[in-house]
Design an enzyme around this catalytic site. Structure first.
Site, PDB file in Angstrom:
ATOM      1  N   LYS A 175      41.668  55.557   6.427  1.00  0.00           N
ATOM      2  CA  LYS A 175      41.770  56.888   7.025  1.00  0.00           C
ATOM      3  C   LYS A 175      42.841  57.132   8.112  1.00  0.00           C
ATOM      4  CE  LYS A 175      40.173  59.496  10.384  1.00  0.00           C
ATOM      5  NZ  LYS A 175      41.243  60.560  10.162  1.00  0.00           N
ATOM      6  N   GLY A 228      43.407  54.078  18.461  1.00  0.00           N
ATOM      7  CA  GLY A 228      43.323  55.531  18.862  1.00  0.00           C
ATOM      8  C   GLY A 228      43.032  55.503  20.313  1.00  0.00           C
ATOM      9  N   SER A 229      42.493  56.813  20.866  1.00  0.00           N
ATOM     10  CA  SER A 229      42.089  57.063  22.342  1.00  0.00           C
ATOM     11  C   SER A 229      41.161  56.046  22.784  1.00  0.00           C
ATOM     12  CB  SER A 229      41.977  58.389  22.423  1.00  0.00           C
ATOM     13  OG  SER A 229      40.897  58.837  21.620  1.00  0.00           O
ATOM     14  N   VAL A 232      37.333  57.917  22.069  1.00  0.00           N
ATOM     15  CA  VAL A 232      36.876  57.729  20.516  1.00  0.00           C
ATOM     16  C   VAL A 232      36.793  56.190  20.254  1.00  0.00           C
ATOM     17  CG1 VAL A 232      37.637  57.976  18.132  1.00  0.00           C
ATOM     18  CG2 VAL A 232      38.152  59.658  19.488  1.00  0.00           C
ATOM     19  N   GLY A 233      37.345  55.369  20.944  1.00  0.00           N
ATOM     20  CA  GLY A 233      37.101  53.972  20.540  1.00  0.00           C
ATOM     21  C   GLY A 233      35.840  53.346  21.198  1.00  0.00           C
ATOM     22  N   GLU A 250      42.293  49.069  19.408  1.00  0.00           N
ATOM     23  CA  GLU A 250      43.660  49.132  19.969  1.00  0.00           C
ATOM     24  C   GLU A 250      43.624  50.561  20.861  1.00  0.00           C
ATOM     25  OE1 GLU A 250      45.705  46.840  20.632  1.00  0.00           O
ATOM     26  OE2 GLU A 250      45.018  45.398  19.295  1.00  0.00           O
ATOM     27  N   CYS A 284      51.333  54.682  22.985  1.00  0.00           N
ATOM     28  CA  CYS A 284      50.411  53.744  23.829  1.00  0.00           C
ATOM     29  C   CYS A 284      51.080  53.010  24.801  1.00  0.00           C
ATOM     30  CB  CYS A 284      49.550  53.019  22.737  1.00  0.00           C
ATOM     31  SG  CYS A 284      50.433  51.985  21.852  1.00  0.00           S
ATOM     32  N   GLU A 385      45.588  58.569  31.212  1.00  0.00           N
ATOM     33  CA  GLU A 385      46.837  58.813  29.947  1.00  0.00           C
ATOM     34  C   GLU A 385      47.005  60.228  29.657  1.00  0.00           C
ATOM     35  OE1 GLU A 385      45.636  57.483  25.878  1.00  0.00           O
ATOM     36  OE2 GLU A 385      47.576  56.457  26.131  1.00  0.00           O
TER      37      GLU A 385
HETATM   38  P1  NAD Z   1      42.159  59.667  18.563  1.00  0.00           P
HETATM   39  O1  NAD Z   1      41.413  58.651  19.083  1.00  0.00           O
HETATM   40  O2  NAD Z   1      42.018  61.177  18.588  1.00  0.00           O
HETATM   41  O3  NAD Z   1      42.418  59.393  16.845  1.00  0.00           O
HETATM   42  C1  NAD Z   1      42.532  58.157  16.194  1.00  0.00           C
HETATM   43  C2  NAD Z   1      41.997  58.184  14.815  1.00  0.00           C
HETATM   44  O4  NAD Z   1      40.492  58.068  15.115  1.00  0.00           O
HETATM   45  C3  NAD Z   1      42.325  59.362  14.002  1.00  0.00           C
HETATM   46  O5  NAD Z   1      42.502  58.817  12.723  1.00  0.00           O
HETATM   47  C4  NAD Z   1      41.089  60.193  14.087  1.00  0.00           C
HETATM   48  O6  NAD Z   1      40.885  61.206  13.226  1.00  0.00           O
HETATM   49  C5  NAD Z   1      40.164  59.064  14.178  1.00  0.00           C
HETATM   50  N1  NAD Z   1      38.776  59.236  14.886  1.00  0.00           N
HETATM   51  C6  NAD Z   1      38.509  60.388  15.699  1.00  0.00           C
HETATM   52  N2  NAD Z   1      37.181  60.502  16.072  1.00  0.00           N
HETATM   53  C7  NAD Z   1      36.497  59.495  15.354  1.00  0.00           C
HETATM   54  C8  NAD Z   1      35.236  59.170  15.098  1.00  0.00           C
HETATM   55  N3  NAD Z   1      34.058  59.925  15.927  1.00  0.00           N
HETATM   56  N4  NAD Z   1      34.918  58.042  14.432  1.00  0.00           N
HETATM   57  C9  NAD Z   1      35.871  57.595  13.545  1.00  0.00           C
HETATM   58  N5  NAD Z   1      37.284  57.926  13.872  1.00  0.00           N
HETATM   59  C10 NAD Z   1      37.623  58.749  14.416  1.00  0.00           C
HETATM   60  O7  NAD Z   1      43.909  59.398  18.885  1.00  0.00           O
HETATM   61  P2  NAD Z   1      45.109  60.027  18.554  1.00  0.00           P
HETATM   62  O8  NAD Z   1      45.336  61.128  19.132  1.00  0.00           O
HETATM   63  O9  NAD Z   1      45.384  59.855  17.070  1.00  0.00           O
HETATM   64  O10 NAD Z   1      46.232  58.819  19.106  1.00  0.00           O
HETATM   65  C11 NAD Z   1      46.639  59.023  20.456  1.00  0.00           C
HETATM   66  C12 NAD Z   1      46.006  57.659  21.182  1.00  0.00           C
HETATM   67  O11 NAD Z   1      45.850  56.499  20.438  1.00  0.00           O
HETATM   68  C13 NAD Z   1      46.199  57.479  22.577  1.00  0.00           C
HETATM   69  O12 NAD Z   1      45.307  57.414  23.268  1.00  0.00           O
HETATM   70  C14 NAD Z   1      47.128  56.270  22.387  1.00  0.00           C
HETATM   71  O13 NAD Z   1      47.175  55.630  23.463  1.00  0.00           O
HETATM   72  C15 NAD Z   1      46.383  55.639  21.411  1.00  0.00           C
HETATM   73  N6  NAD Z   1      47.207  54.540  20.668  1.00  0.00           N
HETATM   74  C16 NAD Z   1      46.918  53.096  21.060  1.00  0.00           C
HETATM   75  C17 NAD Z   1      47.718  52.282  20.634  1.00  0.00           C
HETATM   76  C18 NAD Z   1      47.314  50.670  20.786  1.00  0.00           C
HETATM   77  O14 NAD Z   1      47.703  49.936  20.115  1.00  0.00           O
HETATM   78  N7  NAD Z   1      46.711  50.583  21.697  1.00  0.00           N
HETATM   79  C19 NAD Z   1      48.812  52.509  19.706  1.00  0.00           C
HETATM   80  C20 NAD Z   1      49.081  53.983  19.418  1.00  0.00           C
HETATM   81  C21 NAD Z   1      48.261  54.867  19.624  1.00  0.00           C
END
Ligand code: NAD
Length: 495
Positions: A175, A228-229, A232-233, A250, A284, A385
């Protein structure tokens, strides 16, 4: 005529069962619609998981070197289409073309690494404590992997996850982020063209709260690899806990670059410009704090503001653009909000701070590269962040002070120190709390064959990249073979 894209389930491109769609637009020109994508739901996820489960039973039996041959083909196809995919990615998410070329290259590197890992996937043989008995441990695939990714590295991040997952013998339900579905579709198309059997990779587009959550809570999904963020993580980790699946997270960062008084200032300047404003600060690993030694603070700040104010904003497809747009309206609002917070907290706005104007920028989500000086360690702009082109500058009076400030965050992804003093460099390597430490290199620039990930609230201890990611996508199986012809009881008959 707007192009309509589909999900991929069991090797077939299909609409979502509801028939609903969402739009994907160009952040450099919001009037430009890239395509319509399926707004999927739990029912679509269920079909994808059934497909991935059925495919797993066959795929796990394919020899790993043969799986590796397909990875090599994927690398070849990505290489052939590198320029086209990079352009498509810039149009979809805004970062400048040199950066999207790098994004594709990271996918290519990851494919070739996976190809050769097919001939390694090393296990261990160890002596048994009993005579005429053999002991070994081998890696086995786990099952169906849920792959959930952000938009800022729309190609590289899915490849970091799916290539090792599939090479290891797992199958995937992928996804991607709703801001970058097109690059995801192209990647999956390439993977299928390279010869992956139907069902090994399945693509389901849609929202995190619908599709993402359905994958995370599915009883027949064995593991989740998420980037992701942090917010959400954390939620995802709770949602996954009922099914006790393996989860790799991550997450966010608040990375700092420290510049000591003995550093090559020109080099450090190039580093921070790239680290803070590359990908418009939306990495990130972006440098969002700059910690300057007091002896060079004023001089370096002046050099930095001068260069930053000259950075050229523009559509990333234009050859002279250095900084592209922010991904969408809500992220730009978020950046503006942090500018207001910084001013209110008493930091000094010394560069940028505004939504960018100008005829060629007015239809995109452009924002001026922004610098705050006189930032105090507890301010929100020094601790949270922002994920936009905003840099907070702090002052330190020694290496120890610099490291203390650098470590003063809930995150621990990337870090950087500029110094010519080898002793200081090694002390920093020892004392900095981060998954990645660069010496005389900015906070960005990870290589595909090295471990990637962070400490503290940047993750939950797993690593992507290189050899380390294979620990996540395989399970260890211990095997004992007794050829003595009699019952031998370990710990009992031999002691
Ligand atoms: P996000 O957390 O909003 O979304 C990431 C993914 O999770 C998307 O596909 C989103 O649709 C999905 N998602 C959202 N809610 C969910 C849920 N409840 N259950 C399952 N999946 C869900 O992040 P973003 O805005 O797409 O990306 C930016 C963030 O990602 C920043 O915080 C950045 O630091 C982080 N990031 C981390 C790394 C790393 O390797 N540490 C790399 C790139 C980005």
């Amino acid at each position: 005529m707007i192009t309509k894209f589909q999900n991929l389930i069991n090797g077939k491109w299909v609409d979502s069962l509801s028939g609903k769609t969402f739009e994907n637009r160009n952040p450099a020109n919001w009037n430009e619609v890239i395509g319509l994508f399926p707004s999927s739901s739990v029912e679509d996820v269920n079909l994808a998981v059934i497909s991935a489960r059925a495919a797993f039973e066959k795929w796990r039996l394919v020899p790993a070197p043969a799986r590796g041959d397909i990875m090599r083909k994927i690398g070849d196809l990505l290489s052939k289409r590198k320029e086209e995919i990079a352009r498509e990615m810039t149009r979809e998410m805004g970062k400048v073309l040199t950066e999207t070329r790098g994004d594709v290259q990271e996918g290519i590197d990851t494919a070739y690494y996976a190809a050769t890992e097919g001939r390694r996937l090393f296990g261990n043989t160890v002596p048994s404590e009993l005579p005429n008995k053999f002991a070994m441990a081998i890696r086995v695939p786990i099952g169906v992997a849920g792959i959930i990714t952000p938009w800022n590295f729309p190609l590289a991040i899915p490849t970091w996850k799916m290539f090792p997952a599939i090479l290891s013998g797992n199958t995937c339900v992928f996804k991607p982020a709703v801001d970058t579905p097109k690059t995801a579709a192209t990647l999956v198309e390439v993977m299928m063209e390279a010869g992956l059997p139907d069902g090994v990779v399945n693509l389901v587009h849609g929202k995190g709260s619908d599709v993402g959550n359905a994958i995370v809570t599915h009883t027949d999904v064995d593991l989740i690899s998420f980037t992701g963020s942090t917010g959400v993580g954390k939620q995802l980790s709770k949602d996954a806990s009922d099914t006790l699946k393996r989860v790799s997270l991550e997450l966010g960062g608040k990375n700092a670059q420290v510049v000591m008084d003995d550093a090559d200032l020109d080099l450090a300047l190039e580093g921070v410009l790239w680290g803070a404003f590359g990908t418009t600060g939306q990495r990130c690993t972006a440098t969002s704090r700059l910690i300057l030694h007091e002896k060079i603070y004023d001089k370096f700040l002046e050099m930095l503001v001068e260069r930053t104010s000259k950075l050229r904003l523009g559509d990333g497809l234009l050859s002279n653009a250095e900084v592209g747009p922010i991904i969408n309206e809500s992220q730009r609002k978020n950046t503006q909000n942090y500018v207001k917070i910084g001013i209110k907290e008493g930091a000094k706005l010394v560069c940028g701070g505004n939504i960018a104007t100008g005829e060629e920028l007015k239809n995109g989500w452009f924002h001026e590269p922004t610098i705050f000086s006189e930032v105090k360690p507890n301010m929100r702009i020094a601790t949270e962040e922002i994920f936009g082109p905003v840099l907070s500058v702090l002052k330190c009076n020694s290496l120890e002070d610099g490291i203390t400030l650098l470590n003063k965050t809930i995150y621990g992804l990337s870090s950087s120190l500029y110094t010519k003093n080898i002793n200081d460099a090694f002390k920093a390597i020892r004392d900095i709390q981060a998954g990645i430490t660069y010496i005389n290199v900015p906070t960005i620039g990870a290589e595909a064959h090295m471990p990637f990930g962070g400490v503290k609230q940047t993750g939950n201890g797993h690593r992507e990249g290189g050899w380390t990611v294979y620990d996540f996508f395989t399970e260890w199986k211990a095997i004992y073979i007794d050829y003595s012809g009699k019952l031998q009881r370990a710990q009992i008959d031999n002691y």
